[in-house]
Scaffold this active site. Structure first.
Site, PDB file in Angstrom:
ATOM      1  N   SER A 249     -43.249   7.855  27.786  1.00  0.00           N
ATOM      2  CA  SER A 249     -42.494   8.845  27.581  1.00  0.00           C
ATOM      3  C   SER A 249     -41.962   8.254  26.205  1.00  0.00           C
ATOM      4  CB  SER A 249     -41.321   8.769  28.483  1.00  0.00           C
ATOM      5  OG  SER A 249     -40.265   9.799  27.924  1.00  0.00           O
ATOM      6  N   GLY A 251     -38.543   9.219  23.237  1.00  0.00           N
ATOM      7  CA  GLY A 251     -37.322   9.629  22.851  1.00  0.00           C
ATOM      8  C   GLY A 251     -36.812   9.143  21.718  1.00  0.00           C
ATOM      9  N   VAL A 255     -38.195   4.099  24.006  1.00  0.00           N
ATOM     10  CA  VAL A 255     -39.657   4.208  24.393  1.00  0.00           C
ATOM     11  C   VAL A 255     -40.207   3.756  25.729  1.00  0.00           C
ATOM     12  CG1 VAL A 255     -42.209   4.073  23.602  1.00  0.00           C
ATOM     13  CG2 VAL A 255     -40.456   4.149  21.950  1.00  0.00           C
ATOM     14  N   ASP A 392     -24.234  13.085  29.164  1.00  0.00           N
ATOM     15  CA  ASP A 392     -25.500  13.615  28.686  1.00  0.00           C
ATOM     16  C   ASP A 392     -26.490  14.126  29.785  1.00  0.00           C
ATOM     17  OD1 ASP A 392     -27.430  14.615  26.710  1.00  0.00           O
ATOM     18  OD2 ASP A 392     -28.469  12.527  26.586  1.00  0.00           O
TER      19      ASP A 392
END
Length: 504
Positions: A249, A251, A255, A392
């Protein structure tokens, strides 16, 4: 003097061996004879012409040089060739790198051997007869700089001539700049276009150099910088991890790599782990300082002048937040170890396959309803027991695994005494309410009701603007109260996994 030697002794070849021819003495009667005159006339007609001498000299053939005329012509050809070569060298030395050049063509000894195309020195494309960019019938600019008379005059600054020269100069651009193939085409670039292309070429070279330097000192997608790679190798050498498999993944801020767990002395290491590597570039963090600079747990250590310190604070902040959540029983990854900006956690998934995000999970109506009530309960636990606001929370930061929801990505989570905590909480409630209402959960509360349920407050408002106005007034009172007390409103002690210290 060599004429005397020739008539007295025969012939001299300056660059070869010397041959002599003995002349026998004869009487005056023999000299006046018709037979001797005919013989001399035949010898005079046997002299080769100038073109044969030139061809023989260029071809390097061994020719008979019994004739004085042949010898003189060969010597003159060699002298002219050396003179032209020296003149061309002086011309290049005189002009140097100047944009304005002076030609010595008028002083050259032009001879047929130069038309053969063989020359000891390379010439510029302007002097070459094989210019690939010129038209079929180009206008040749004379040595004086212009041609024609009156209105038909053409100078070296002619648009067509300059256009062809600019097209040829594109070959001098950097190799990484693709200028295309214009051979056989009459291409003409104006000075404005050529200067723009040249400036763009220089800008791309500087940009490429900056990107290369930046890549060497920062992490990028699916890649790490040399310092981070060294830290990962040290974890493998220490036995904490058996191996690192690859990126699962990426972002804006980190990482994530999958790894196989090893062993530690004090803590157990799961069989499958993830390494969350926080990127050392701060392009995505410049507008996210508000999450940490006003957090009272890190306010004394926050330094806006040290980027790597901020990144380590992000990793340490997520470690402490996960420890609080694990202590309260909220499903979340378990922290194994923290080393600078690398956080090792348990893997949420099975057999190298990560659990799907709630956004991507195909849930039925019952699973969706059960996930909604679980999320509401976790938000209450997070706020009331862990003393945290996710800040978030959305369907992209919740995973569906083993029939329940798991919370991830809590590096930006803050305490309720943060000056903007209730604004972030209201944003989380809006994201959660919108997602489950669109997902078909009829029991889902709206964002105002969800905010009051999670926070325990009793705010009311007919519109989002009025509701946010009450939240801002509440935060202002909270901030003034905290500043008067000079300490945190809450005292929540949490344990945590060990931090690996490294002097590197």
């Amino acid at each position: 003097t060599w004429y005397i030697d020739v008539f007295a002794k025969g012939k001299i070849i300056p660059w070869g061996a010397t041959t002599t021819k003995v002349v026998c003495p004869c009487s005056f009667t023999d000299v006046m004879s018709e037979q001797l005159a005919k013989q001399l006339d035949d010898e005079s007609h046997s002299f080769p012409d100038f073109s044969n001498v030139s061809a023989a000299l260029d071809a390097g053939e061994e020719r008979e040089t019994d004739s004085d005329l042949m010898l003189a012509q060969m010597l003159q050809m060699q002298f002219d060739k050396e003179f032209d070569t020296q003149l061309r060298t002086e011309e290049r030395k005189f002009n140097g790198d100047s944009k304005l050049s002076i030609s010595f063509e008028n002083y050259r000894m032009v001879h047929p051997y130069e038309a053969s195309g063989s020359s000891e020195d390379e010439v510029d494309w302007q002097d070459s007869c094989d210019d690939p960019y010129k038209a079929d019938k180009p206008t040749i600019t004379p040595r004086r700089g212009f041609t024609g008379k009156g209105k038909n005059i053409t100078t070296k600054h002619d648009e067509v001539v300059c256009g062809r020269k600019n097209t040829a100069r594109m070959d001098n651009f950097a190799p990484e700049i693709n200028v295309g193939d214009g051979l056989g085409m009459d291409l003409k670039l104006s000075n404005q276009v050529y200067n723009s292309l040249k400036q763009h070429c220089y800008s791309e070279q500087r940009r490429s150099a900056r990107l290369h330097e930046k890549k060497e000192h920062s992490t990028a997608e699916q890649a790490v910088d040399p310092r981070t790679r060294l830290l990962m190798y040290k974890m493998v050498n220490a036995g904490i991890l058996e191996n690192i498999n690859g990126c699962i993944s990426t972002g804006k801020e980190s990482v994530v790599f999958h790894a196989n767990g090893g062993s530690m002395e004090n803590n157990a290491v799961p069989d499958e782990c993830v390494l969350k590597v926080f990127k050392t570039t701060l392009n995505e963090f410049k507008n996210r300082d508000k999450y940490i600079k006003d957090d009272y747990r890190f306010i004394d250590r926050f330094s806006k002048l040290n980027p790597r310190t901020i990144i380590r604070l992000w990793a340490e902040k997520e470690m402490h937040n996960l420890a609080r959540m694990k202590k309260a029983g909220i499903p979340c990854p378990e922290v194994v170890v923290l080393k600078k900006h690398i956080l090792v956690m348990s893997f949420i998934g099975k057999d190298h396959v990560p659990a799907p995000k709630l956004k991507e999970a195909m849930l039925g109506s019952e699973d969706m309803k059960r996930a909604y009530y679980q999320v509401v309960h976790m938000m209450q636990q997070l706020y009331q027991e862990c003393n945290l606001v996710h800040a978030d929370l959305s369907e992209y930061n919740m995973l569906w695994h083993e029939g329940k929801v798991w919370l991830i990505d809590v590096s930006q989570s803050i305490e309720p005494n943060h000056p903007h905590s209730h604004e972030f909480l209201f944003r989380d409630c809006r994201n959660v309410a919108t997602f489950f209402q669109k997902g078909g959960v009829s029991e889902a509360m709206n964002m105002y009701e969800l905010f009051n349920v999670v926070s325990g407050l009793q705010l009311s408002g007919d519109s989002e603007a009025e509701f946010l106005a009450q939240i801002e007034a509440l935060e202002k009172m909270n901030e003034d109260h905290v500043q008067r007390r000079g300490k945190k409103m809450y005292n929540f002690s949490d344990g945590g996994p060990p931090l690996l210290h490294d002097d590197d």
